[in-house]
Design a protein around this motif. Structure first.
Motif, mmCIF file in Angstrom:
data_model
loop_
_atom_site.group_PDB
_atom_site.id
_atom_site.type_symbol
_atom_site.label_atom_id
_atom_site.label_comp_id
_atom_site.label_asym_id
_atom_site.label_seq_id
_atom_site.Cartn_x
_atom_site.Cartn_y
_atom_site.Cartn_z
ATOM 1 N N TRP A 95 0.775 -1.307 0.044
ATOM 2 C CA TRP A 95 -0.335 0.099 -0.326
ATOM 3 C C TRP A 95 0.831 1.593 0.080
ATOM 4 C CZ3 TRP A 95 -5.479 -0.685 -1.256
ATOM 5 C CH2 TRP A 95 -5.812 -1.258 -0.927
ATOM 6 N N GLN A 120 1.136 4.225 -2.396
ATOM 7 C CA GLN A 120 0.763 5.694 -2.962
ATOM 8 C C GLN A 120 1.764 6.486 -2.743
ATOM 9 O OE1 GLN A 120 -1.186 4.719 1.218
ATOM 10 N NE2 GLN A 120 -2.697 5.223 0.458
ATOM 11 N N ASP A 143 4.316 8.150 -8.067
ATOM 12 C CA ASP A 143 3.605 8.677 -8.620
ATOM 13 C C ASP A 143 2.814 8.834 -10.095
ATOM 14 O OD1 ASP A 143 3.800 11.143 -6.317
ATOM 15 O OD2 ASP A 143 5.166 11.744 -7.426
ATOM 16 N N MET A 190 0.425 6.129 -9.169
ATOM 17 C CA MET A 190 -1.261 7.066 -8.869
ATOM 18 C C MET A 190 -1.597 7.232 -9.307
ATOM 19 S SD MET A 190 -1.592 5.460 -5.405
ATOM 20 C CE MET A 190 -3.200 7.262 -5.048
ATOM 21 N N ARG A 248 -5.691 6.981 -10.018
ATOM 22 C CA ARG A 248 -6.875 8.469 -10.299
ATOM 23 C C ARG A 248 -7.892 8.440 -11.847
ATOM 24 N NH1 ARG A 248 -1.824 11.829 -9.061
ATOM 25 N NH2 ARG A 248 -1.778 11.371 -6.233
ATOM 26 N N PRO A 273 -5.766 2.148 5.061
ATOM 27 C CA PRO A 273 -5.935 0.695 3.699
ATOM 28 C C PRO A 273 -6.864 -0.029 3.404
ATOM 29 C CG PRO A 273 -3.848 2.353 3.476
ATOM 30 C CD PRO A 273 -4.028 2.506 5.147
ATOM 31 N N LEU A 307 -7.815 2.575 -3.020
ATOM 32 C CA LEU A 307 -6.876 3.989 -3.406
ATOM 33 C C LEU A 307 -7.046 5.034 -3.750
ATOM 34 C CD1 LEU A 307 -4.330 1.400 -4.557
ATOM 35 C CD2 LEU A 307 -3.248 2.983 -3.007
ATOM 36 N N TYR A 308 -7.536 5.148 -4.857
ATOM 37 C CA TYR A 308 -8.892 6.035 -5.648
ATOM 38 C C TYR A 308 -9.057 7.474 -3.621
ATOM 39 C CZ TYR A 308 -12.034 9.057 -7.455
ATOM 40 O OH TYR A 308 -12.760 10.670 -7.869
ATOM 41 N N ASP A 312 -6.477 8.817 -1.745
ATOM 42 C CA ASP A 312 -6.385 9.725 -2.303
ATOM 43 C C ASP A 312 -7.314 11.297 -2.097
ATOM 44 O OD1 ASP A 312 -4.014 10.480 -4.045
ATOM 45 O OD2 ASP A 312 -5.731 11.093 -5.506
ATOM 46 N N ARG A 362 -6.857 12.266 1.296
ATOM 47 C CA ARG A 362 -4.681 13.079 1.319
ATOM 48 C C ARG A 362 -5.705 14.650 0.857
ATOM 49 N NH1 ARG A 362 -1.578 13.870 -1.859
ATOM 50 N NH2 ARG A 362 -2.113 13.219 -3.383
#
Length: 299
Positions: free
Chosen positions: A96, A100, A103, A106, A110, A149, A283-284, A287, A290
């Protein structure tokens, strides 16, 4: 009809047609028009010869260049699927924190996560994941079972009050309907709960009723929501002191929640989505959270 007659002003011959003293001139087609007409005809002929064009029988003329858009699209789809499979394999096997921190990965998450979330989650949680009435704001509010996560992934996978054998179970008891407390006591509880996130409601006029509501809260509610009313990630009980409400934070909505109870539902997505898609959605969402926190800190 006069033959060879010329207009004295333009020098062009006339056609011999005349209407009310106005004579029609035999004006030649302008050269630029001829240029564009001829150029268009030549282009059409060349394009017809080079590219797929005329049908015949069971086929069609494939063109001298042999370009097949169907084959181009098919190759593009195969290439896209291969690239997608590569990065999804990295997501499936990756840690995880490592994912994250990547880049490039990710960025793909996204893009893909926005589609997955829009197709499967936005109907309840909204396109920005900020919730609708009856469905939590998962972009900003504290998550009922925490935002680790692995925990979020499990919630997406098994659902809440869903059909999975391991589904999370969450239920607010119907204290009023079941006769645990009276209607008057429900009203006192609603007043106290509302004051937890809006201390301006505590006035000289309301302080006694709110104190009575607090006593009822200690007797009936702390087992799930805790002594400080901040909820519990062990039972999925929400924090009642923040400004985020699933079913509404006005007095009437809170009263209804206490009186009739609540039992939300989230599908068990393991029955529809693959494990890697569930991980991408997780994860989306994390994000999004965050970014919301960073925006809040910056404001």
């Amino acid at each position: 009809m006069s033959i060879g007659e010329r207009d004295p002003f333009t020098g062009h011959q006339t056609t011999g047609h005349e209407w009310n003293g106005i004579k029609e001139l035999n004006t030649p087609v302008p050269k630029p028009v001829w240029f564009f007409l001829i150029s268009t005809a030549i282009f059409a002929l060349v394009w017809t010869l080079l590219m797929p064009s005329w049908p015949y029988g069971t086929g069609y003329f494939k063109g001298l260049l042999g370009i097949d858009q169907k084959a181009v699209v098919s190759r593009s789809l195969v290439q896209g699927s291969a690239e997608r499979a590569q990065w999804k394999a990295r997501v499936e096997k990756g840690d995880w924190a490592q994912i994250q921190a990547d880049d490039d990965l990710m960025r793909k998450i996204r893009e893909d996560g926005r589609t997955l979330f829009g197709d499967n989650c936005a109907a309840c949680h909204g396109t920005g994941a900020k919730g609708n009435k009856g469905f939590p704001n998962i972009a900003q509010s504290p998550m009922l079972w925490g935002d680790v996560p692995q925990i979020v992934e499990q919630t997406v996978r098994v659902g809440i009050n869903g059909t999975d054998p391991d589904t999370r179970v969450s239920q607010m008891l119907a204290f009023g309907r079941d006769g645990t407390v009276t209607r008057e006591q429900v009203s006192l509880l609603a007043g106290y709960v509302q004051s937890l996130s809006d201390t301006a409601l505590i006035t000289e006029h309301t302080k006694d009723s709110i104190a009575s509501g607090k006593e009822l809260f200690v007797t009936n509610c702390v087992a799930c929501h805790g002594d400080n009313a901040k909820g519990s990630v062990d039972t999925g009980a929400p924090d009642l002191t923040d400004p985020y409400w699933i079913y509404g934070g006005d007095r009437a909505d809170i009263y209804e929640s206490i009186y009739s109870g609540r039992q939300g539902h989230m599908p068990s997505w393991s029955q529809r989505l693959t494990p890697v898609d569930i991980k991408i959605i997780t994860l989306y969402v994390l994000d999004l959270r965050r970014k919301s926190m960073e925006a809040g800190a910056g404001g």
